[in-house]
Design a protein around this motif. Structure first.
Motif, PDB file in Angstrom:
ATOM      1  N   MET A  50       4.978   4.351  28.000  1.00  0.00           N
ATOM      2  CA  MET A  50       5.243   5.515  27.178  1.00  0.00           C
ATOM      3  C   MET A  50       4.915   5.241  25.714  1.00  0.00           C
ATOM      4  N   ARG A  51       5.294   4.077  25.201  1.00  0.00           N
ATOM      5  CA  ARG A  51       5.026   3.771  23.794  1.00  0.00           C
ATOM      6  C   ARG A  51       3.533   3.741  23.524  1.00  0.00           C
ATOM      7  N   MET A  52       2.765   3.269  24.500  1.00  0.00           N
ATOM      8  CA  MET A  52       1.324   3.190  24.345  1.00  0.00           C
ATOM      9  C   MET A  52       0.719   4.586  24.263  1.00  0.00           C
ATOM     10  N   ARG A  53       1.186   5.509  25.074  1.00  0.00           N
ATOM     11  CA  ARG A  53       0.662   6.875  25.057  1.00  0.00           C
ATOM     12  C   ARG A  53       0.963   7.561  23.740  1.00  0.00           C
ATOM     13  N   MET A  54       2.159   7.365  23.235  1.00  0.00           N
ATOM     14  CA  MET A  54       2.514   7.990  21.961  1.00  0.00           C
ATOM     15  C   MET A  54       1.660   7.426  20.836  1.00  0.00           C
ATOM     16  N   PHE A  78      -1.154   9.535  18.668  1.00  0.00           N
ATOM     17  CA  PHE A  78      -1.127   9.596  17.214  1.00  0.00           C
ATOM     18  C   PHE A  78      -2.461   9.166  16.624  1.00  0.00           C
ATOM     19  N   ILE A  79      -3.005   8.068  17.117  1.00  0.00           N
ATOM     20  CA  ILE A  79      -4.272   7.548  16.598  1.00  0.00           C
ATOM     21  C   ILE A  79      -5.403   8.529  16.861  1.00  0.00           C
ATOM     22  N   LEU A  80      -5.453   9.067  18.067  1.00  0.00           N
ATOM     23  CA  LEU A  80      -6.523  10.011  18.377  1.00  0.00           C
ATOM     24  C   LEU A  80      -6.388  11.290  17.571  1.00  0.00           C
ATOM     25  N   THR A  85     -19.557   6.148  19.371  1.00  0.00           N
ATOM     26  CA  THR A  85     -19.402   5.303  18.185  1.00  0.00           C
ATOM     27  C   THR A  85     -18.010   5.453  17.580  1.00  0.00           C
ATOM     28  N   ARG A  86     -17.529   6.673  17.434  1.00  0.00           N
ATOM     29  CA  ARG A  86     -16.196   6.894  16.852  1.00  0.00           C
ATOM     30  C   ARG A  86     -15.092   6.374  17.760  1.00  0.00           C
ATOM     31  N   LEU A  87     -15.204   6.612  19.064  1.00  0.00           N
ATOM     32  CA  LEU A  87     -14.168   6.142  19.978  1.00  0.00           C
ATOM     33  C   LEU A  87     -14.118   4.621  20.014  1.00  0.00           C
ATOM     34  N   THR A  88     -15.276   3.990  20.036  1.00  0.00           N
ATOM     35  CA  THR A  88     -15.328   2.526  20.017  1.00  0.00           C
ATOM     36  C   THR A  88     -14.734   1.985  18.719  1.00  0.00           C
ATOM     37  N   ALA A  89     -15.045   2.616  17.604  1.00  0.00           N
ATOM     38  CA  ALA A  89     -14.484   2.188  16.312  1.00  0.00           C
ATOM     39  C   ALA A  89     -12.967   2.322  16.302  1.00  0.00           C
ATOM     40  N   THR A  90     -12.436   3.391  16.904  1.00  0.00           N
ATOM     41  CA  THR A  90     -10.983   3.572  16.980  1.00  0.00           C
ATOM     42  C   THR A  90     -10.349   2.483  17.843  1.00  0.00           C
ATOM     43  N   LEU A  91     -10.960   2.196  18.976  1.00  0.00           N
ATOM     44  CA  LEU A  91     -10.415   1.164  19.861  1.00  0.00           C
ATOM     45  C   LEU A  91     -10.414  -0.201  19.174  1.00  0.00           C
ATOM     46  N   GLU A  92     -11.528  -0.547  18.542  1.00  0.00           N
ATOM     47  CA  GLU A  92     -11.630  -1.856  17.894  1.00  0.00           C
ATOM     48  C   GLU A  92     -10.819  -1.929  16.599  1.00  0.00           C
ATOM     49  N   GLY A  93     -10.845  -0.872  15.818  1.00  0.00           N
ATOM     50  CA  GLY A  93     -10.192  -0.888  14.514  1.00  0.00           C
ATOM     51  C   GLY A  93      -8.707  -0.619  14.574  1.00  0.00           C
ATOM     52  N   SER A  94      -8.349   0.596  14.890  1.00  0.00           N
ATOM     53  CA  SER A  94      -6.942   1.005  14.862  1.00  0.00           C
ATOM     54  C   SER A  94      -6.105   0.340  15.943  1.00  0.00           C
ATOM     55  N   LEU A  95      -6.656   0.234  17.150  1.00  0.00           N
ATOM     56  CA  LEU A  95      -5.880  -0.340  18.256  1.00  0.00           C
ATOM     57  C   LEU A  95      -6.055  -1.849  18.402  1.00  0.00           C
ATOM     58  N   THR A  98     -21.306   4.500  32.399  1.00  0.00           N
ATOM     59  CA  THR A  98     -20.711   3.163  32.498  1.00  0.00           C
ATOM     60  C   THR A  98     -19.200   3.273  32.292  1.00  0.00           C
ATOM     61  N   LEU A  99     -18.477   2.311  32.821  1.00  0.00           N
ATOM     62  CA  LEU A  99     -17.028   2.206  32.629  1.00  0.00           C
ATOM     63  C   LEU A  99     -16.736   0.893  31.927  1.00  0.00           C
ATOM     64  N   GLU A 100     -15.805   0.934  30.987  1.00  0.00           N
ATOM     65  CA  GLU A 100     -15.380  -0.273  30.279  1.00  0.00           C
ATOM     66  C   GLU A 100     -13.862  -0.386  30.345  1.00  0.00           C
ATOM     67  N   VAL A 101     -13.389  -1.620  30.421  1.00  0.00           N
ATOM     68  CA  VAL A 101     -11.957  -1.894  30.340  1.00  0.00           C
ATOM     69  C   VAL A 101     -11.705  -2.501  28.961  1.00  0.00           C
ATOM     70  N   TRP A 102     -10.780  -1.878  28.219  1.00  0.00           N
ATOM     71  CA  TRP A 102     -10.387  -2.338  26.889  1.00  0.00           C
ATOM     72  C   TRP A 102      -8.919  -2.758  26.935  1.00  0.00           C
ATOM     73  N   VAL A 103      -8.607  -3.883  26.302  1.00  0.00           N
ATOM     74  CA  VAL A 103      -7.239  -4.406  26.308  1.00  0.00           C
ATOM     75  C   VAL A 103      -6.841  -4.796  24.890  1.00  0.00           C
ATOM     76  N   THR A 104      -5.604  -4.472  24.531  1.00  0.00           N
ATOM     77  CA  THR A 104      -5.030  -4.940  23.276  1.00  0.00           C
ATOM     78  C   THR A 104      -4.260  -6.216  23.596  1.00  0.00           C
ATOM     79  N   PRO A 105      -4.789  -7.385  23.211  1.00  0.00           N
ATOM     80  CA  PRO A 105      -4.180  -8.655  23.604  1.00  0.00           C
ATOM     81  C   PRO A 105      -2.738  -8.842  23.127  1.00  0.00           C
ATOM     82  N   GLU A 106      -2.391  -8.277  21.966  1.00  0.00           N
ATOM     83  CA  GLU A 106      -1.056  -8.493  21.412  1.00  0.00           C
ATOM     84  C   GLU A 106       0.054  -7.910  22.279  1.00  0.00           C
ATOM     85  N   ASN A 107      -0.216  -6.792  22.949  1.00  0.00           N
ATOM     86  CA  ASN A 107       0.865  -6.142  23.695  1.00  0.00           C
ATOM     87  C   ASN A 107       0.518  -5.798  25.144  1.00  0.00           C
TER      88      ASN A 107
END
Length: 99
Positions: free
Chosen positions: A1-5, A9-11, A34-44, A59-68
């Motif tokens: 739930m925290r991740m969705r919120m 907010f970021i989107l 380009t914008r979505l990738t920048a948001t994933l890499e930058g903000s998240l 194509t499909l990509e899996v993105w992970v935030t290592p900290e959480n």
């Protein structure tokens, strides 16, 4: 739930939607690649873990935030549009069995 919120907010902020808008995350999950990738890499601070070809134009990509451990699956189309098609928490990277 925290991740969705957090992602909502970021989107909303990153894509120009009004922050006070009440809508499901699915209403805001596509953008220019380009914008979505920048948001994933930058903000998240997410890192791409893998990519696979779904069909000749997708194509499909899996993105992970290592900290959480938050994760997202992003689908990229040949048109240049990308969409977050799934997300969750508690990602674990599989470790190969010792041979």
């Amino acid at each position: 739930m925290r991740m969705r919120m957090r992602l909502f907010f970021i989107l909303c902020c990153g894509l120009g939607a009004p922050p006070s808008a009440i809508a499901a995350i699915s209403d805001f999950n596509c953008d220019d690649r380009t914008r979505l990738t920048a948001t994933l890499e930058g903000s998240l601070r997410a890192k791409r873990q893998g990519v696979g070809l779904r069909d000749p134009g997708t194509t499909l990509e899996v993105w992970v935030t290592p900290e959480n451990g938050d994760w997202m699956i992003v689908q990229h189309y040949a048109s240049g549009t990308s969409c977050i098609v799934a997300m969750g928490e508690y990602w674990e990277t599989a470790r190969p069995n010792p041979a």
